[in-house]
Design a protein around this motif. Structure first.
Motif, PDB file in Angstrom:
ATOM      1  N   LYS A 147      19.156 -60.016 -48.169  1.00  0.00           N
ATOM      2  CA  LYS A 147      17.920 -59.419 -48.680  1.00  0.00           C
ATOM      3  C   LYS A 147      18.123 -58.825 -50.070  1.00  0.00           C
ATOM      4  O   LYS A 147      17.242 -58.907 -50.933  1.00  0.00           O
ATOM      5  CB  LYS A 147      17.425 -58.344 -47.714  1.00  0.00           C
ATOM      6  N   ALA A 148      19.293 -58.218 -50.279  1.00  0.00           N
ATOM      7  CA  ALA A 148      19.565 -57.607 -51.585  1.00  0.00           C
ATOM      8  C   ALA A 148      19.594 -58.649 -52.693  1.00  0.00           C
ATOM      9  O   ALA A 148      19.210 -58.367 -53.840  1.00  0.00           O
ATOM     10  CB  ALA A 148      20.903 -56.872 -51.544  1.00  0.00           C
ATOM     11  N   ALA A 149      20.012 -59.867 -52.347  1.00  0.00           N
ATOM     12  CA  ALA A 149      20.111 -60.926 -53.357  1.00  0.00           C
ATOM     13  C   ALA A 149      18.764 -61.275 -53.967  1.00  0.00           C
ATOM     14  O   ALA A 149      18.704 -61.758 -55.105  1.00  0.00           O
ATOM     15  CB  ALA A 149      20.753 -62.167 -52.730  1.00  0.00           C
ATOM     16  N   ASP A 153      13.818 -54.744 -57.214  1.00  0.00           N
ATOM     17  CA  ASP A 153      13.999 -53.356 -57.644  1.00  0.00           C
ATOM     18  C   ASP A 153      15.496 -53.051 -57.748  1.00  0.00           C
ATOM     19  O   ASP A 153      16.211 -53.062 -56.741  1.00  0.00           O
ATOM     20  CB  ASP A 153      13.347 -52.409 -56.647  1.00  0.00           C
ATOM     21  N   PRO A 154      15.998 -52.737 -58.952  1.00  0.00           N
ATOM     22  CA  PRO A 154      17.443 -52.535 -59.121  1.00  0.00           C
ATOM     23  C   PRO A 154      17.991 -51.352 -58.329  1.00  0.00           C
ATOM     24  O   PRO A 154      19.127 -51.388 -57.861  1.00  0.00           O
ATOM     25  CB  PRO A 154      17.605 -52.327 -60.631  1.00  0.00           C
ATOM     26  N   GLU A 155      17.184 -50.275 -58.161  1.00  0.00           N
ATOM     27  CA  GLU A 155      17.647 -49.100 -57.419  1.00  0.00           C
ATOM     28  C   GLU A 155      17.768 -49.412 -55.924  1.00  0.00           C
ATOM     29  O   GLU A 155      18.745 -49.022 -55.268  1.00  0.00           O
ATOM     30  CB  GLU A 155      16.704 -47.920 -57.642  1.00  0.00           C
ATOM     31  N   VAL A 156      16.764 -50.108 -55.404  1.00  0.00           N
ATOM     32  CA  VAL A 156      16.819 -50.504 -53.990  1.00  0.00           C
ATOM     33  C   VAL A 156      17.966 -51.475 -53.762  1.00  0.00           C
ATOM     34  O   VAL A 156      18.710 -51.393 -52.773  1.00  0.00           O
ATOM     35  CB  VAL A 156      15.478 -51.132 -53.546  1.00  0.00           C
ATOM     36  N   ARG A 157      18.122 -52.395 -54.704  1.00  0.00           N
ATOM     37  CA  ARG A 157      19.203 -53.386 -54.612  1.00  0.00           C
ATOM     38  C   ARG A 157      20.569 -52.700 -54.585  1.00  0.00           C
ATOM     39  O   ARG A 157      21.449 -53.051 -53.798  1.00  0.00           O
ATOM     40  CB  ARG A 157      19.088 -54.325 -55.808  1.00  0.00           C
ATOM     41  N   LYS A 158      20.728 -51.685 -55.441  1.00  0.00           N
ATOM     42  CA  LYS A 158      21.999 -50.958 -55.481  1.00  0.00           C
ATOM     43  C   LYS A 158      22.265 -50.244 -54.168  1.00  0.00           C
ATOM     44  O   LYS A 158      23.397 -50.248 -53.665  1.00  0.00           O
ATOM     45  CB  LYS A 158      21.979 -49.945 -56.633  1.00  0.00           C
ATOM     46  N   ALA A 159      21.234 -49.635 -53.598  1.00  0.00           N
ATOM     47  CA  ALA A 159      21.396 -48.947 -52.313  1.00  0.00           C
ATOM     48  C   ALA A 159      21.759 -49.927 -51.205  1.00  0.00           C
ATOM     49  O   ALA A 159      22.581 -49.629 -50.329  1.00  0.00           O
ATOM     50  CB  ALA A 159      20.108 -48.199 -51.958  1.00  0.00           C
ATOM     51  N   MET A 160      21.154 -51.119 -51.252  1.00  0.00           N
ATOM     52  CA  MET A 160      21.435 -52.110 -50.219  1.00  0.00           C
ATOM     53  C   MET A 160      22.867 -52.639 -50.322  1.00  0.00           C
ATOM     54  O   MET A 160      23.463 -53.031 -49.315  1.00  0.00           O
ATOM     55  CB  MET A 160      20.445 -53.267 -50.326  1.00  0.00           C
ATOM     56  N   LEU A 161      23.416 -52.629 -51.532  1.00  0.00           N
ATOM     57  CA  LEU A 161      24.775 -53.129 -51.728  1.00  0.00           C
ATOM     58  C   LEU A 161      25.806 -52.004 -51.761  1.00  0.00           C
ATOM     59  O   LEU A 161      26.946 -52.209 -52.175  1.00  0.00           O
ATOM     60  CB  LEU A 161      24.855 -53.951 -53.019  1.00  0.00           C
ATOM     61  N   THR A 162      25.404 -50.828 -51.305  1.00  0.00           N
ATOM     62  CA  THR A 162      26.328 -49.703 -51.160  1.00  0.00           C
ATOM     63  C   THR A 162      26.669 -49.555 -49.684  1.00  0.00           C
ATOM     64  O   THR A 162      25.788 -49.336 -48.845  1.00  0.00           O
ATOM     65  CB  THR A 162      25.711 -48.395 -51.687  1.00  0.00           C
ATOM     66  N   PHE A 163      27.948 -49.685 -49.355  1.00  0.00           N
ATOM     67  CA  PHE A 163      28.408 -49.622 -47.959  1.00  0.00           C
ATOM     68  C   PHE A 163      29.298 -48.398 -47.793  1.00  0.00           C
ATOM     69  O   PHE A 163      30.324 -48.275 -48.461  1.00  0.00           O
ATOM     70  CB  PHE A 163      29.153 -50.906 -47.601  1.00  0.00           C
ATOM     71  N   VAL A 164      28.868 -47.510 -46.908  1.00  0.00           N
ATOM     72  CA  VAL A 164      29.551 -46.230 -46.729  1.00  0.00           C
ATOM     73  C   VAL A 164      30.221 -46.189 -45.361  1.00  0.00           C
ATOM     74  O   VAL A 164      29.597 -46.504 -44.344  1.00  0.00           O
ATOM     75  CB  VAL A 164      28.567 -45.058 -46.861  1.00  0.00           C
ATOM     76  N   VAL A 165      31.492 -45.794 -45.354  1.00  0.00           N
ATOM     77  CA  VAL A 165      32.223 -45.567 -44.108  1.00  0.00           C
ATOM     78  C   VAL A 165      32.461 -44.073 -43.983  1.00  0.00           C
ATOM     79  O   VAL A 165      33.024 -43.451 -44.890  1.00  0.00           O
ATOM     80  CB  VAL A 165      33.570 -46.318 -44.104  1.00  0.00           C
ATOM     81  N   LYS A 191      25.197 -65.498 -54.265  1.00  0.00           N
ATOM     82  CA  LYS A 191      25.004 -65.586 -55.713  1.00  0.00           C
ATOM     83  C   LYS A 191      24.842 -64.213 -56.367  1.00  0.00           C
ATOM     84  O   LYS A 191      23.912 -63.959 -57.118  1.00  0.00           O
ATOM     85  CB  LYS A 191      23.789 -66.462 -56.039  1.00  0.00           C
ATOM     86  N   LEU A 192      25.783 -63.340 -56.041  1.00  0.00           N
ATOM     87  CA  LEU A 192      25.780 -61.987 -56.582  1.00  0.00           C
ATOM     88  C   LEU A 192      27.045 -61.757 -57.404  1.00  0.00           C
ATOM     89  O   LEU A 192      28.029 -62.492 -57.284  1.00  0.00           O
ATOM     90  CB  LEU A 192      25.715 -60.955 -55.450  1.00  0.00           C
ATOM     91  N   PRO A 194      30.264 -59.572 -57.778  1.00  0.00           N
ATOM     92  CA  PRO A 194      31.034 -58.652 -56.923  1.00  0.00           C
ATOM     93  C   PRO A 194      30.998 -57.213 -57.405  1.00  0.00           C
ATOM     94  O   PRO A 194      31.114 -56.279 -56.597  1.00  0.00           O
ATOM     95  CB  PRO A 194      32.455 -59.225 -56.989  1.00  0.00           C
ATOM     96  N   ASN A 195      30.817 -57.014 -58.713  1.00  0.00           N
ATOM     97  CA  ASN A 195      30.774 -55.649 -59.250  1.00  0.00           C
ATOM     98  C   ASN A 195      29.516 -54.890 -58.842  1.00  0.00           C
ATOM     99  O   ASN A 195      29.433 -53.669 -59.029  1.00  0.00           O
ATOM    100  CB  ASN A 195      30.891 -55.682 -60.773  1.00  0.00           C
ATOM    101  N   GLU A 196      28.535 -55.606 -58.302  1.00  0.00           N
ATOM    102  CA  GLU A 196      27.327 -54.926 -57.823  1.00  0.00           C
ATOM    103  C   GLU A 196      27.560 -54.201 -56.500  1.00  0.00           C
ATOM    104  O   GLU A 196      26.768 -53.339 -56.119  1.00  0.00           O
ATOM    105  CB  GLU A 196      26.194 -55.937 -57.648  1.00  0.00           C
ATOM    106  N   PHE A 197      28.632 -54.550 -55.799  1.00  0.00           N
ATOM    107  CA  PHE A 197      28.926 -53.915 -54.517  1.00  0.00           C
ATOM    108  C   PHE A 197      29.593 -52.562 -54.748  1.00  0.00           C
ATOM    109  O   PHE A 197      30.459 -52.417 -55.617  1.00  0.00           O
ATOM    110  CB  PHE A 197      29.854 -54.789 -53.676  1.00  0.00           C
TER     111      PHE A 197
END
Length: 635
Positions: A147-149, A153-165, A191-192, A194-197
């Motif tokens: 979905k993030a791909a 919205d860049p802010e929503v996209r960033k949140a979706m590609l942020t993984f917190v443990v 097609k992303l 890797p630095n976006e994660f």
């Protein structure tokens, strides 16, 4: 005589360890019945949940069917059911589908995540404490990245590609380690960049990996920072929402994925059993693992569920080593009770701790003396896991573990960095396989045909070209028995020993030069082995014929692609034997290396192994283990 009924509840590490021990020690006691009850028909390797959640291995890699584990334990009955209560006075275990009387009871139902009452964890977070949890995390990550791909919205996209443990214990650090390895594959697939994660570990304490020495933990911290993992220490999470988490200092972290690994407590299912509990809902036991207050009822508590203070205010840790050892102690005491021998007190023996940070790097602390990091730590972790399969006597799952971890791996996600992976196109090795088989066939047929006619089998063997002096050359103790002399080789008295040996094995060499032998004489130890196997010429003659037939069969198997791995391994063994016999030359040493190359599964490409090997696996598996079921012991 009334049968002794032993019931084990829970097929985790403690339950399996206890049941295996009981089955072995009581296998000759026909008056003992052992029943293992679990809500699942399989045992889960909990220490590898992160590998499924992080997309490294397939889900089946950490699922071990109980029937395969106990198929040869005739005194063990498996039951797939959920325990709902225990009648301690009547000594009956109650389940959703029935009830089971017991004389001895082991409760090892394990633990569950502890969210410490943090708001939103149950609704919006993901825990990693079961097979189902690992699948849920895996599927969520795939869906979220997909979905993030396409999120504009860049802010929503960033949140979706942020993984917190949340949590920096073993489970948390191993989970983020898998995400480090998986990130590049996810980026490529969707097609992303890797630095976006963004990968992040949030910890309430000021340090990470507190079971390890500070030096080892510091190595792991540096490695995480090198891999761009953000560490937020002294940062307790106070609230979890669908698209962010809130920290104690009031700040928020936008994320759609929070994996909670911050704590563990005893399973809440055991709270209704009426047994005395301590902190974390753990059930109190004495030094024999007997439930406090019910020692006379022969009720034992093991694994993550048990609360026994080895030292003041220090209960047994909720780790695999403690689970296995408490299970072993309880089982040993049940055996002692049945046989009338002395009971054993629990004594923890923790041989070290190790954590993997992805598939290629880790840290380990063994016996408080040996400190490993990187490649060696991961190797040690694999050794420990393989030892576990040896302990539970499961060669089948040991083999499966090796295949999953070393050969059935994509994206170079193993300790060999993908070099051992079978995921390659082996079609191009088929011509080599056929050629190699033809070489063995031609050379072995030379020995059979001799100076006869290939098209007239009646002329084969007839001239004595198989044997006589050729048999004796490698074996000095047979030399005196040979009467025909060197002329039997067809070369007359002037035939050299080298020529005879070469003729015997059909090995050719360049014109004008004599090949160099791998060994110019037989080593003493090998000579003694051969002398034992072939004490006279008659036995040697038989062995010569027999081995030639074996060579023909191996050649045909290679050409047809049948049992290719086994056939290739056999050619390696034969070639080594020929070398030691002083009958092989460096010019043909490639025989060994080609055989290794053909062990890569080439028989499954345009070969009979494509159909035969799966059939053999199914047939032998069914014969040895029976047919696995989704439920056991249904009434």
């Amino acid at each position: 005589m009334t049968k002794q009924k032993i019931v084990v509840v829970g097929a985790g590490y403690a339950g399996v360890s206890a049941t295996k021990f009981l089955a072995k020690k009581l296998k000759k006691d026909s008056d003992v019945e052992i029943t293992l009850i679990d809500r699942h028909s399989y045992h889960t390797m909990m220490t590898e949940l992160h590998e499924v959640a992080g997309g490294r291995v397939e889900p089946s890699a950490i699922q071990y069917d109980l029937q395969r584990l106990f198929s040869r334990k005739k005194n063990v009955t498996l039951v797939t059911d959920t325990v709902t209560g225990i009648d301690k006075d009547k000594k009956v275990v109650q389940t959703q589908l029935g009830s089971y009387e017991f004389d001895q009871l082991i409760i090892g139902m394990g633990g569950e995540p502890n969210d410490f009452g943090t708001p939103g964890v149950k609704e919006h977070g993901f825990t990693l404490w079961s097979f189902e949890n690992s699948l849920k995390i895996r599927e969520h990550i795939l869906e979220t990245v997909e979905k993030a791909a396409i999120e504009p919205d860049p802010e929503v996209r960033k949140a979706m590609l942020t993984f917190v443990v949340c949590g920096s214990g073993f489970t948390g650090i191993e989970m983020v380690g898998e995400l480090i390895d998986w990130k590049d594959r996810l980026a490529k697939e969707f097609k992303l960049d890797p630095n976006e994660f963004t990968l992040m570990v949030v910890e309430a304490m000021p340090t990470i990996l507190n079971m390890l020495s500070r030096n080892d933990a510091a190595k792991a911290e540096r490695y995480l920072e090198k891999k761009n993992v953000k560490l937020l220490l002294n940062a307790p999470i106070v609230e979890v929402a669908a698209d962010h988490i809130k920290l104690k200092d009031g700040s928020t972290v936008p994320t759609h994925t929070l994996i909670w690994t911050a704590g563990v407590k005893a399973t809440s299912d055991a709270a209704d059993f009426g047994l005395e509990s301590a902190r974390g809902n753990r059930l109190i036991a004495n030094e024999f693992m007997q439930a406090k207050g019910y020692e006379d009822k022969n009720i034992y508590i093991v694994g993550d569920l048990v609360y026994y203070e080895e030292f003041p205010e220090t209960p047994t840790p909720q780790i695999v080593q403690a689970a296995e050892q408490t299970g072993h102690t309880a089982a040993a005491n049940i055996v002692a009770d049945i046989k009338g021998t002395e009971k054993h007190k629990f004594k923890g023996n923790y041989q070290g701790f190790m954590v993997s940070v992805g598939a290629k790097w880790g840290v380990a602390n063994l016996f408080d003396k040996i400190h490993l990091s990187g490649f060696l730590a991961i190797i040690m972790k694999h050794i420990v896991n393989l030892k576990y399969f040896f302990d539970i006597r499961s060669g089948y799952y040991m083999f499966q573990y090796i295949m999953h971890e070393f050969f059935h791996i994509k994206d170079d996600r193993n300790v060999t960095r993908g070099h051992s992976s079978r995921y390659g196109n082996v079609l191009w090795s088929v011509p080599l396989r056929v050629f190699y088989g033809m070489v063995w066939l031609v050379e072995s047929m030379k020995k059979i045909v001799g100076t006869g006619d290939y098209l007239k089998p009646s002329t084969w063997f007839g001239d004595g070209s198989w044997f006589t002096d050729k048999v004796a050359f490698p074996f000095p103790w047979l030399q005196e028995q040979v009467t025909t002399g060197a002329s039997a080789a067809g070369g007359g008295a002037e035939a050299t020993e080298t020529t005879a040996k070469a003729a015997q094995f059909g090995l050719s060499y360049a014109y004008g030069e004599e090949p160099m032998q791998v060994f110019d004489h037989m080593p003493k130890w090998f000579e003694s082995v051969m002398k034992f196997m072939m004490p006279n010429q008659e036995v040697a003659l038989f062995m010569q014929k027999f081995m030639t037939i074996v060579e023909v069969l191996i050649a045909l198997a290679l050409i047809a692609g049948l049992f290719t791995w086994l056939s290739s391994a056999a050619t390696i063994g034969l070639t080594i034997a020929f070398c030691l016999s002083g009958m092989f030359y460096w010019v043909n040493i490639w025989f060994i290396f080609v055989a290794f190359a053909l062990m890569n599964g080439s028989g499954r490409s345009l070969g009979l192994d494509r159909w035969v090997i799966p059939w053999v696996q199914r047939t032998l598996g069914k014969w040895w283990y029976g047919t696995p079921k989704s439920r056991y012991g249904s009434k």
